[in-house]
Design a protein around this motif. Structure first.
Motif, PDB file in Angstrom:
ATOM      1  N   THR A 350      44.092  41.350  42.153  1.00 10.65           N
ATOM      2  CA  THR A 350      43.602  40.197  41.401  1.00 10.65           C
ATOM      3  C   THR A 350      42.539  40.647  40.414  1.00 10.65           C
ATOM      4  OG1 THR A 350      43.989  38.756  43.315  1.00 10.65           O
ATOM      5  CG2 THR A 350      42.580  37.903  41.556  1.00 10.65           C
ATOM      6  N   VAL A 351      42.656  40.186  39.178  1.00 12.00           N
ATOM      7  CA  VAL A 351      41.645  40.412  38.148  1.00 12.00           C
ATOM      8  C   VAL A 351      41.057  39.048  37.802  1.00 12.00           C
ATOM      9  CG1 VAL A 351      41.185  41.182  35.799  1.00 12.00           C
ATOM     10  CG2 VAL A 351      42.846  42.423  37.228  1.00 12.00           C
ATOM     11  N   TYR A 352      39.754  38.902  38.036  1.00  8.21           N
ATOM     12  CA  TYR A 352      39.090  37.628  37.762  1.00  8.21           C
ATOM     13  C   TYR A 352      38.498  37.637  36.355  1.00  8.21           C
ATOM     14  CZ  TYR A 352      39.516  36.639  42.745  1.00  8.21           C
ATOM     15  OH  TYR A 352      40.012  36.401  43.998  1.00  8.21           O
ATOM     16  N   HIS A 357      32.136  37.782  35.724  1.00  8.59           N
ATOM     17  CA  HIS A 357      33.160  38.752  36.105  1.00  8.59           C
ATOM     18  C   HIS A 357      33.233  39.867  35.065  1.00  8.59           C
ATOM     19  CE1 HIS A 357      34.550  36.313  39.417  1.00  8.59           C
ATOM     20  NE2 HIS A 357      34.650  35.269  38.620  1.00  8.59           N
ATOM     21  N   GLU A 358      33.815  40.986  35.469  1.00  7.77           N
ATOM     22  CA  GLU A 358      33.892  42.132  34.572  1.00  7.77           C
ATOM     23  C   GLU A 358      34.718  41.817  33.335  1.00  7.77           C
ATOM     24  OE1 GLU A 358      35.292  46.833  34.675  1.00  7.77           O
ATOM     25  OE2 GLU A 358      35.124  45.677  36.529  1.00  7.77           O
ATOM     26  N   ALA A 359      35.766  41.027  33.501  1.00  7.76           N
ATOM     27  CA  ALA A 359      36.591  40.605  32.369  1.00  7.76           C
ATOM     28  C   ALA A 359      36.112  39.235  31.894  1.00  7.76           C
ATOM     29  CB  ALA A 359      38.057  40.544  32.771  1.00  7.76           C
ATOM     30  N   ALA A 360      35.603  39.176  30.666  1.00  8.15           N
ATOM     31  CA  ALA A 360      35.079  37.911  30.147  1.00  8.15           C
ATOM     32  C   ALA A 360      36.152  37.085  29.459  1.00  8.15           C
ATOM     33  CB  ALA A 360      33.938  38.179  29.168  1.00  8.15           C
ATOM     34  N   THR A 367      44.142  43.689  29.934  1.00  2.00           N
ATOM     35  CA  THR A 367      43.953  45.135  29.802  1.00  2.00           C
ATOM     36  C   THR A 367      43.681  45.767  31.167  1.00  2.00           C
ATOM     37  OG1 THR A 367      43.154  44.942  27.533  1.00  2.00           O
ATOM     38  CG2 THR A 367      42.551  46.943  28.742  1.00  2.00           C
ATOM     39  N   GLN A 368      42.809  45.131  31.955  1.00  2.02           N
ATOM     40  CA  GLN A 368      42.522  45.638  33.299  1.00  2.02           C
ATOM     41  C   GLN A 368      43.760  45.604  34.176  1.00  2.02           C
ATOM     42  OE1 GLN A 368      39.104  44.225  35.424  1.00  2.02           O
ATOM     43  NE2 GLN A 368      37.850  44.025  33.589  1.00  2.02           N
TER      44      GLN A 368
END
Length: 386
Positions: A350-352, A357-360, A367-368
């Motif tokens: 899961t990418v949050y 979170h790291e991904a804004a 990308t992540q």
């Protein structure tokens, strides 16, 4: 008339300009930021013939207590549009989700020139040229209606939290409810109150309205990917694999039903394709990406997107990109709902996305996800304006 327009950041400034153009004396108050127009204190001391406010403004606001009751922005925009030549046909679309898909599907059926106004942008048909991208607040209808009049065409308009009632048909896309106006009002109550002013209303499953309301289910039925329709002498079928997806089945039903009400055969919906951000799928080598990142993303659509990805790519690795990119969206994606969605999907990773979170952003989240998912599928379930 001396008119007070409350809220300059959700279309109020556009509405005020239109009212001034019609010869009225207008004051504006930026009730949320206090940066534009006149101060609240000054407006409290003045007298007005009429005050207009968005339906999401707290009814306990001192200006509403002093000058109310208020006419909604939706009603005022309807008044402005009716004061000039109204585009025809004019279809208004509101609801918690499914608005954009319904609008695009219906626009694909209407003949001749026209204007499609949605959260994805405002387009001129038949060229499908994007003219601009603005919000779907009621006042954003004013320039869209002007352009439709200029080209002598139809107008399909997606609107937040209700309709103006100036159209030929109003469509409600979903019965879901949520609190607005500092929790003092219910969104579905406000929408239904405004829908009651429409000439005819097309309804989704799960809700009834008195008056000239037509249930899409009385016109349309499905058998897997096949849609059957019958109304007013228009009968037929079309087949589209999107009909098996709940997120498309209801919008396609609403578009088909509305077309029938307008006297248009919806058969060309057989060729309607998924919209970007609304279950559109693409392959990148060994990777399948299902894009369900839009303003209506929620738990249900996230689960459906994951099910669709697994149906297309098998039960291999699935990475879920989930969160809320734009906090200005009326119906947010709460941490509790995000957790429910993750639990229901059961992704491998899961990418949050969002604040803290790291991904804004959605793009950063994708990308992540690509970096940790060489093969399998990625599901994009980020609530964002697109």
């Amino acid at each position: 008339m001396q008119i007070l327009v409350l809220d300059t950041i959700h279309g109020g400034a556009e509405l005020a300009r239109a009212l001034r153009g019609s010869g009225h004396q207008v004051d504006e108050v930026d009730v949320y930021r206090g940066k534009a127009g006149i101060p609240v204190e000054e407006a409290l001391e003045r007298s007005y013939d009429l005050v207009t406010a968005p339906v999401h403004l707290d009814p306990a606001h001192p200006l509403l207590q002093r000058h109310g009751p208020a006419v909604s922005h939706h009603e005022m925009v309807g008044w402005v549009i009716r004061g000039r030549r109204t585009p025809h046909p004019f279809i208004e679309i509101t609801g918690a989700r499914g608005k954009t898909t319904t609008a695009h599907a219906l626009a694909s059926l209407l003949p001749g020139p026209g204007i499609l106004h949605t959260s994805t942008g405002t387009y001129r048909y038949p060229e499908r040229e994007r003219l601009w991208k603005r919000s779907i607040t009621p006042a954003s209808l004013i320039p869209a209606a002007h352009e439709a009049r200029r080209i002598g065409g139809w107008l399909i308009a997606e609107e937040s939290l209700g309709v103006t009632g100036a159209g030929d048909v109003a469509v409600l896309t979903s019965p879901e409810d949520y609190p607005v106006a500092a929790g003092r009002k219910h969104a579905i109550t406000e929408k239904c109150r405004q829908l009651a002013r429409a000439r005819i209303v097309v309804l989704p499953p799960g809700i009834d309205l008195p008056g000239r309301a037509v249930a899409a289910g009385d016109i349309v039925s499905f058998d897997g990917p096949v849609c059957r329709y019958a109304w007013g002498g228009i009968t037929g079928t079309f087949e589209n694999p999107l009909c098996i997806l709940k997120g498309y089945r209801t919008p396609l039903a609403l578009a088909a039903a509305t077309a029938c009400v307008l006297g248009i055969d919806p058969a060309p919906l057989a060729g309607f394709a998924a919209l970007p951000g609304r279950m559109a799928s693409r392959r990148e080598g060994n990777l399948l990406i299902v894009d369900n990142a839009n303003s209506g993303t929620n738990v249900e659509t996230t689960v459906e997107a994951a099910r669709y990805a697994r149906a297309l790519a098998g039960n291999g690795t699935l990475t879920l990109v989930i969160g809320e990119e734009a906090r200005a969206i009326c119906e947010g994606f709460s941490p509790e709902d995000i957790a429910r969605a993750v639990s229901a999907v059961g992704p491998k990773a899961t990418v949050y996305v969002g604040e803290g979170h790291e991904a804004a952003t959605l793009d950063e989240g994708l990308t992540q996800a690509r970096s940790i998912t060489p093969a399998g599928s990625i599901v994009l379930a980020v609530k964002t304006w697109r």
